[in-house]
Design an enzyme around this catalytic site. Structure first.
Site, PDB file in Angstrom:
ATOM      1  N   GLU A  34      50.321 -18.000  14.724  1.00 43.74           N
ATOM      2  CA  GLU A  34      49.766 -18.527  15.960  1.00 43.74           C
ATOM      3  C   GLU A  34      48.604 -17.653  16.435  1.00 43.74           C
ATOM      4  O   GLU A  34      48.767 -16.451  16.677  1.00 43.74           O
ATOM      5  CB  GLU A  34      50.859 -18.564  17.026  1.00 43.74           C
ATOM      6  CG  GLU A  34      52.023 -19.465  16.639  1.00 43.74           C
ATOM      7  CD  GLU A  34      53.279 -19.221  17.450  1.00 43.74           C
ATOM      8  OE1 GLU A  34      54.301 -19.859  17.156  1.00 43.74           O
ATOM      9  OE2 GLU A  34      53.243 -18.367  18.370  1.00 43.74           O
ATOM     10  N   LEU A  63      52.475 -23.929  17.371  1.00 39.11           N
ATOM     11  CA  LEU A  63      53.454 -23.036  17.986  1.00 39.11           C
ATOM     12  C   LEU A  63      54.849 -23.456  17.546  1.00 39.11           C
ATOM     13  O   LEU A  63      55.609 -24.069  18.294  1.00 39.11           O
ATOM     14  CB  LEU A  63      53.337 -23.077  19.509  1.00 39.11           C
ATOM     15  CG  LEU A  63      51.961 -22.774  20.102  1.00 39.11           C
ATOM     16  CD1 LEU A  63      52.019 -22.812  21.619  1.00 39.11           C
ATOM     17  CD2 LEU A  63      51.446 -21.425  19.629  1.00 39.11           C
ATOM     18  N   ALA A  64      55.181 -23.134  16.311  1.00 40.78           N
ATOM     19  CA  ALA A  64      56.456 -23.568  15.734  1.00 40.78           C
ATOM     20  C   ALA A  64      56.853 -22.559  14.664  1.00 40.78           C
ATOM     21  O   ALA A  64      56.501 -22.714  13.490  1.00 40.78           O
ATOM     22  CB  ALA A  64      56.341 -24.963  15.144  1.00 40.78           C
ATOM     23  N   GLU A  65      57.587 -21.510  15.086  1.00 46.39           N
ATOM     24  CA  GLU A  65      57.888 -20.409  14.179  1.00 46.39           C
ATOM     25  C   GLU A  65      58.682 -20.852  12.950  1.00 46.39           C
ATOM     26  O   GLU A  65      58.439 -20.371  11.836  1.00 46.39           O
ATOM     27  CB  GLU A  65      58.642 -19.304  14.924  1.00 46.39           C
ATOM     28  CG  GLU A  65      57.791 -18.502  15.887  1.00 46.39           C
ATOM     29  CD  GLU A  65      57.545 -19.212  17.215  1.00 46.39           C
ATOM     30  OE1 GLU A  65      56.713 -18.734  18.002  1.00 46.39           O
ATOM     31  OE2 GLU A  65      58.197 -20.264  17.444  1.00 46.39           O
ATOM     32  N   GLN A  87      54.189 -13.629  16.897  1.00 44.44           N
ATOM     33  CA  GLN A  87      53.458 -13.005  17.997  1.00 44.44           C
ATOM     34  C   GLN A  87      54.241 -11.876  18.658  1.00 44.44           C
ATOM     35  O   GLN A  87      53.685 -10.829  18.984  1.00 44.44           O
ATOM     36  CB  GLN A  87      53.074 -14.050  19.041  1.00 44.44           C
ATOM     37  CG  GLN A  87      51.862 -14.863  18.655  1.00 44.44           C
ATOM     38  CD  GLN A  87      51.286 -15.624  19.828  1.00 44.44           C
ATOM     39  OE1 GLN A  87      51.958 -15.878  20.828  1.00 44.44           O
ATOM     40  NE2 GLN A  87      50.033 -16.009  19.711  1.00 44.44           N
ATOM     41  N   PHE A  91      59.966 -13.973  19.766  1.00 42.95           N
ATOM     42  CA  PHE A  91      59.428 -15.265  19.355  1.00 42.95           C
ATOM     43  C   PHE A  91      59.882 -15.633  17.941  1.00 42.95           C
ATOM     44  O   PHE A  91      59.770 -16.784  17.527  1.00 42.95           O
ATOM     45  CB  PHE A  91      57.895 -15.256  19.379  1.00 42.95           C
ATOM     46  CG  PHE A  91      57.290 -15.264  20.764  1.00 42.95           C
ATOM     47  CD1 PHE A  91      58.049 -15.004  21.896  1.00 42.95           C
ATOM     48  CD2 PHE A  91      55.945 -15.535  20.933  1.00 42.95           C
ATOM     49  CE1 PHE A  91      57.484 -15.007  23.158  1.00 42.95           C
ATOM     50  CE2 PHE A  91      55.362 -15.549  22.192  1.00 42.95           C
ATOM     51  CZ  PHE A  91      56.138 -15.280  23.307  1.00 42.95           C
ATOM     52  N   PRO A  94      63.369 -18.508  16.530  1.00 38.54           N
ATOM     53  CA  PRO A  94      63.433 -19.882  16.042  1.00 38.54           C
ATOM     54  C   PRO A  94      63.288 -19.995  14.518  1.00 38.54           C
ATOM     55  O   PRO A  94      63.704 -20.995  13.936  1.00 38.54           O
ATOM     56  CB  PRO A  94      62.258 -20.569  16.762  1.00 38.54           C
ATOM     57  CG  PRO A  94      62.101 -19.787  18.022  1.00 38.54           C
ATOM     58  CD  PRO A  94      62.381 -18.367  17.624  1.00 38.54           C
ATOM     59  N   HIS A 134      59.267 -10.738  25.246  1.00 39.76           N
ATOM     60  CA  HIS A 134      58.096 -10.013  24.752  1.00 39.76           C
ATOM     61  C   HIS A 134      58.438  -8.565  24.395  1.00 39.76           C
ATOM     62  O   HIS A 134      57.563  -7.817  23.952  1.00 39.76           O
ATOM     63  CB  HIS A 134      56.965 -10.028  25.790  1.00 39.76           C
ATOM     64  CG  HIS A 134      56.421 -11.396  26.053  1.00 39.76           C
ATOM     65  ND1 HIS A 134      57.098 -12.335  26.803  1.00 39.76           N
ATOM     66  CD2 HIS A 134      55.275 -11.983  25.647  1.00 39.76           C
ATOM     67  CE1 HIS A 134      56.379 -13.434  26.865  1.00 39.76           C
ATOM     68  NE2 HIS A 134      55.268 -13.255  26.166  1.00 39.76           N
TER      69      HIS A 134
END
Length: 334
Positions: A34, A63-65, A87, A91, A94, A134
């Site tokens: 991403e 945006l789709a890990e 990122q 994150f 998934p 994060h």
């Protein structure tokens, strides 16, 4: 011939150079994630790669890990060497099903016929005041997944060398990058980087005689600071940077602990079922008759990463490390 002294460089710069050199050396190396292309990544680690190599080799993804990692699995099966950027540490969850079900198991499932030369870069740990999702210390999940190598640098030179070695590996590597060290500096010459060493070797960052601090990634600098502060107490602490959590370098670790007779494991992740428990068990099994006190752990508390204003209380610091060393001395004398 005049020799030009190495200039200060950041870990982020070393990682960028490692990616660039790997892509230049092997057209099969592709970077995807991403915002890795136009933006250059949220931490700017991939800055300039799309401009130099084209967006077909440094590719922005949705945006789709799970999709990102799933696509990388297919790329690796077809002979490419994808490098995935997640990122932030939290994150990456998934994509965990892809990691456990396919990335870690494919070589075993195919009896060695299909390897996955795949590197997954994950910024991890605290120290930047990140909010929930994060900041996380997720290394224990990856360590507990058979079939993965788990690597984490603590210096500028290792950031370059270990990333190059990870990309060159024919097995999947989870490459954990300490966020708090991205802007740390050291003298390093990108034109003459340190030789690329094979992953799986720890290194003694500071020799000592009183006790061994076993640590990695973001906690190495803290342990070195603690070792310096310990001199006022008359303690001479050895600091071992593990560098690779899987495979684990029992030889270097146990040689250090046998010399000092005492050990403290230091990491940011929680203590319960964390990396320190496995490391302490391995040391105890192999060094029991040379230990003068139990192996202790200094870790983050067993809670989710707290808000930024409380983070300094959560992360292991010099005082907590020295307190553990003091307990080692008391245990040995009692």
């Amino acid at each position: 011939m005049t020799t030009v002294a190495a200039r200060p460089a950041t870990m982020a710069q070393a990682l960028t150079r490692a990616l660039r050199d790997a892509m230049a050396a092997d057209p099969g190396v592709h970077v995807l994630g991403e915002d890795v292309g136009t933006l250059g990544g949220v931490f700017r680690i991939t800055d300039g790669l799309a401009a130099e190599f084209g967006d077909d080799r440094c590719t922005d993804t949705p945006l789709a890990e799970a999709g990102i990692l799933g696509a990388a699995v297919g790329m690796a099966m077809y002979g490419l060497r994808p490098v995935v950027e997640m990122q932030f540490d939290a994150f990456a969850y998934p994509a965990f099903e892809q990691l456990v079900s396919h990335v870690a198991k494919t070589r075993n499932r195919t009896r060695g016929a299909v390897g996955l030369p795949l590197t997954i870069r994950i910024p991890y740990g605290g120290g930047i005041g990140g909010v929930e999702h994060h900041s996380d210390s997720s290394e224990a999940y990856y360590m507990a997944t058979p079939g993965l190598h788990v690597v984490t640098p603590a210096t500028v030179a290792d950031a370059y060398g270990l990333l190059r070695a990870s990309i060159a590996s024919d097995d999947p590597v989870v490459f954990l990058e300490p966020k708090r060290l991205y802007w740390s500096k050291d003298a390093w010459d990108p034109e003459e980087p340190a030789p690329v060493e094979p992953i799986g070797r720890a290194v003694v960052r500071r020799p000592g005689r009183s006790a061994t601090l076993l640590t990695y990634g973001p906690s190495v600098a803290v342990c070195l600071e603690a070792a310096e502060a310990a001199r006022s107490e008359g303690w001479d602490l050895e600091v071992v940077d593990l560098r690779t959590l899987v495979p684990f370098d029992d030889e270097t670790v146990c040689a250090s602990v046998r010399r000092t007779g005492r050990a403290v494991v230091v990491h940011e992740g929680g203590a319960f079922a964390g990396p320190g428990g496995e490391i302490a068990a391995r040391v105890t099994e192999r060094c029991f008759h040379r230990l003068e006190a139990p192996v202790l752990r200094v870790a983050g508390f067993d809670v989710p990463y707290p808000p930024p204003m409380l983070e300094r209380h959560h992360l292991p610091g010099v005082d907590r490390i020295l307190d553990a060393v003091g307990r080692l001395q008391w245990e040995a004398e009692s």
